[in-house]
Design a protein around this motif. Sequence first.
Motif, PDB file in Angstrom:
ATOM      1  N   ASP A 101     -56.053  35.623  -4.076  1.00 44.93           N
ATOM      2  CA  ASP A 101     -56.317  34.368  -4.774  1.00 44.93           C
ATOM      3  C   ASP A 101     -56.282  33.230  -3.768  1.00 44.93           C
ATOM      4  N   SER A 102     -57.079  32.205  -4.038  1.00 46.44           N
ATOM      5  CA  SER A 102     -57.068  31.038  -3.161  1.00 46.44           C
ATOM      6  C   SER A 102     -55.705  30.373  -3.223  1.00 46.44           C
ATOM      7  N   THR A 103     -55.270  29.886  -2.079  1.00 39.16           N
ATOM      8  CA  THR A 103     -53.988  29.203  -1.987  1.00 39.16           C
ATOM      9  C   THR A 103     -54.196  27.727  -2.291  1.00 39.16           C
ATOM     10  N   LYS A 104     -53.369  27.198  -3.151  1.00 38.51           N
ATOM     11  CA  LYS A 104     -53.444  25.780  -3.507  1.00 38.51           C
ATOM     12  C   LYS A 104     -52.555  24.985  -2.567  1.00 38.51           C
ATOM     13  N   PHE A 105     -53.071  23.854  -2.111  1.00 37.02           N
ATOM     14  CA  PHE A 105     -52.284  22.970  -1.255  1.00 37.02           C
ATOM     15  C   PHE A 105     -51.170  22.350  -2.099  1.00 37.02           C
ATOM     16  N   GLY A 106     -49.947  22.411  -1.600  1.00 36.13           N
ATOM     17  CA  GLY A 106     -48.796  21.942  -2.369  1.00 36.13           C
ATOM     18  C   GLY A 106     -48.325  20.547  -2.037  1.00 36.13           C
ATOM     19  N   GLY A 107     -48.929  19.926  -1.044  1.00 30.35           N
ATOM     20  CA  GLY A 107     -48.511  18.574  -0.680  1.00 30.35           C
ATOM     21  C   GLY A 107     -49.022  17.557  -1.686  1.00 30.35           C
ATOM     22  N   ASP A 108     -48.511  16.338  -1.576  1.00 33.15           N
ATOM     23  CA  ASP A 108     -48.987  15.292  -2.470  1.00 33.15           C
ATOM     24  C   ASP A 108     -49.093  13.968  -1.720  1.00 33.15           C
ATOM     25  N   GLY A 109     -49.529  12.952  -2.430  1.00 34.59           N
ATOM     26  CA  GLY A 109     -49.651  11.633  -1.832  1.00 34.59           C
ATOM     27  C   GLY A 109     -50.743  11.570  -0.782  1.00 34.59           C
ATOM     28  N   VAL A 110     -50.501  10.785   0.241  1.00 32.49           N
ATOM     29  CA  VAL A 110     -51.477  10.562   1.309  1.00 32.49           C
ATOM     30  C   VAL A 110     -51.815  11.863   2.027  1.00 32.49           C
ATOM     31  N   VAL A 111     -50.828  12.715   2.208  1.00 28.46           N
ATOM     32  CA  VAL A 111     -51.058  13.989   2.911  1.00 28.46           C
ATOM     33  C   VAL A 111     -52.084  14.832   2.157  1.00 28.46           C
ATOM     34  N   GLN A 112     -52.025  14.799   0.840  1.00 25.09           N
ATOM     35  CA  GLN A 112     -52.988  15.557   0.045  1.00 25.09           C
ATOM     36  C   GLN A 112     -54.403  15.018   0.259  1.00 25.09           C
ATOM     37  N   TYR A 113     -54.559  13.707   0.288  1.00 19.24           N
ATOM     38  CA  TYR A 113     -55.877  13.116   0.534  1.00 19.24           C
ATOM     39  C   TYR A 113     -56.387  13.465   1.931  1.00 19.24           C
ATOM     40  N   ILE A 114     -55.503  13.442   2.909  1.00 14.37           N
ATOM     41  CA  ILE A 114     -55.883  13.810   4.276  1.00 14.37           C
ATOM     42  C   ILE A 114     -56.324  15.275   4.318  1.00 14.37           C
ATOM     43  N   TYR A 115     -55.533  16.147   3.673  1.00 17.32           N
ATOM     44  CA  TYR A 115     -55.864  17.568   3.629  1.00 17.32           C
ATOM     45  C   TYR A 115     -57.254  17.786   3.021  1.00 17.32           C
ATOM     46  N   PHE A 116     -57.494  17.184   1.865  1.00 19.87           N
ATOM     47  CA  PHE A 116     -58.772  17.406   1.206  1.00 19.87           C
ATOM     48  C   PHE A 116     -59.936  16.796   1.984  1.00 19.87           C
ATOM     49  N   PHE A 117     -59.732  15.669   2.640  1.00 26.15           N
ATOM     50  CA  PHE A 117     -60.772  15.098   3.492  1.00 26.15           C
ATOM     51  C   PHE A 117     -61.121  16.072   4.615  1.00 26.15           C
ATOM     52  N   VAL A 169     -56.499  22.934   8.942  1.00 22.39           N
ATOM     53  CA  VAL A 169     -56.425  23.324   7.531  1.00 22.39           C
ATOM     54  C   VAL A 169     -55.436  24.474   7.357  1.00 22.39           C
ATOM     55  N   TYR A 170     -55.521  25.463   8.233  1.00 24.08           N
ATOM     56  CA  TYR A 170     -54.576  26.583   8.150  1.00 24.08           C
ATOM     57  C   TYR A 170     -53.130  26.097   8.295  1.00 24.08           C
ATOM     58  N   LEU A 171     -52.869  25.276   9.290  1.00 25.83           N
ATOM     59  CA  LEU A 171     -51.503  24.785   9.509  1.00 25.83           C
ATOM     60  C   LEU A 171     -50.998  23.966   8.326  1.00 25.83           C
ATOM     61  N   MET A 172     -51.884  23.205   7.712  1.00 21.65           N
ATOM     62  CA  MET A 172     -51.466  22.375   6.576  1.00 21.65           C
ATOM     63  C   MET A 172     -51.205  23.215   5.325  1.00 21.65           C
ATOM     64  N   ILE A 173     -51.955  24.286   5.145  1.00 19.49           N
ATOM     65  CA  ILE A 173     -51.818  25.083   3.920  1.00 19.49           C
ATOM     66  C   ILE A 173     -50.879  26.284   4.097  1.00 19.49           C
ATOM     67  N   SER A 174     -50.579  26.652   5.328  1.00 18.88           N
ATOM     68  CA  SER A 174     -49.800  27.866   5.576  1.00 18.88           C
ATOM     69  C   SER A 174     -48.430  27.910   4.879  1.00 18.88           C
ATOM     70  N   PRO A 175     -47.745  26.781   4.679  1.00 19.91           N
ATOM     71  CA  PRO A 175     -46.464  26.890   3.953  1.00 19.91           C
ATOM     72  C   PRO A 175     -46.623  27.319   2.496  1.00 19.91           C
ATOM     73  N   TYR A 176     -47.830  27.257   1.974  1.00 19.30           N
ATOM     74  CA  TYR A 176     -48.058  27.547   0.547  1.00 19.30           C
ATOM     75  C   TYR A 176     -48.642  28.930   0.289  1.00 19.30           C
ATOM     76  N   TYR A 177     -48.884  29.693   1.365  1.00 20.05           N
ATOM     77  CA  TYR A 177     -49.383  31.055   1.184  1.00 20.05           C
ATOM     78  C   TYR A 177     -48.315  31.911   0.532  1.00 20.05           C
ATOM     79  N   VAL A 178     -48.771  32.784  -0.360  1.00 22.34           N
ATOM     80  CA  VAL A 178     -47.893  33.772  -0.985  1.00 22.34           C
ATOM     81  C   VAL A 178     -48.096  35.075  -0.223  1.00 22.34           C
ATOM     82  N   HIS A 179     -47.022  35.628   0.296  1.00 24.56           N
ATOM     83  CA  HIS A 179     -47.151  36.871   1.081  1.00 24.56           C
ATOM     84  C   HIS A 179     -46.663  38.047   0.304  1.00 24.56           C
TER      85      HIS A 179
END
Length: 179
Positions: A101-117, A169-179
């Motif tokens: 399944d696709s991993t959802k980014f768990g950050g919020d606020g400005v970091v979330q906007y930066i991630y999605f950009f 992108v990998y570094l930003m989303i890696s804390p949210y991966y389910v292993h």
Amino acid sequence: MENEVIAAKEKRFKNLITIISIAVPVVVALLFGYKVPNAKPLTFLPPIYATINGLTAVLLVWAVIAIKNGKRGLHQKLMTTCIVLSALFLVMYVAYHMTSDSTKFGGDGVVQYIYFFILITHIALSIAVIPLVLVTYSKGYLGDFTGHRKWAKFTFPIWLYVAVTGVVVYLMISPYYVH
């Protein structure tokens, strides 16, 4: 006669580049939505394909340094390696998404906007870079070095951006991966 042969080769490359540039994003989009039934999730792949992106970025810079130093053979080998690595990345990326399944980014606020950009520009430019890379490569392959240099001025920064942002992108989303 020689010009006709070159023109024929250019036309074949153009047709092939058009087909590949359309087919790859379409096939990836179709496969991205398909999950292999009962497949073991390939959760080990994201750090591998992120590393491939990082290696591609390093080799792209090395290839530019090589050609600026007159090392055409090394430049050709490095660029061919970058294309192979990019294809390998794509296979792994699709395989991961077909089994996980696709991993959802768990950050919020400005970091979330930066991630999605970063993510959106990465995806859009990764599609756009396909024909750029293929045209640039074909110009060099056919010996049109003037054309190759003109295309490379656009292709290199976009390809480098795609490779580097793939790692980001990998570094930003890696804390949210389910292993």
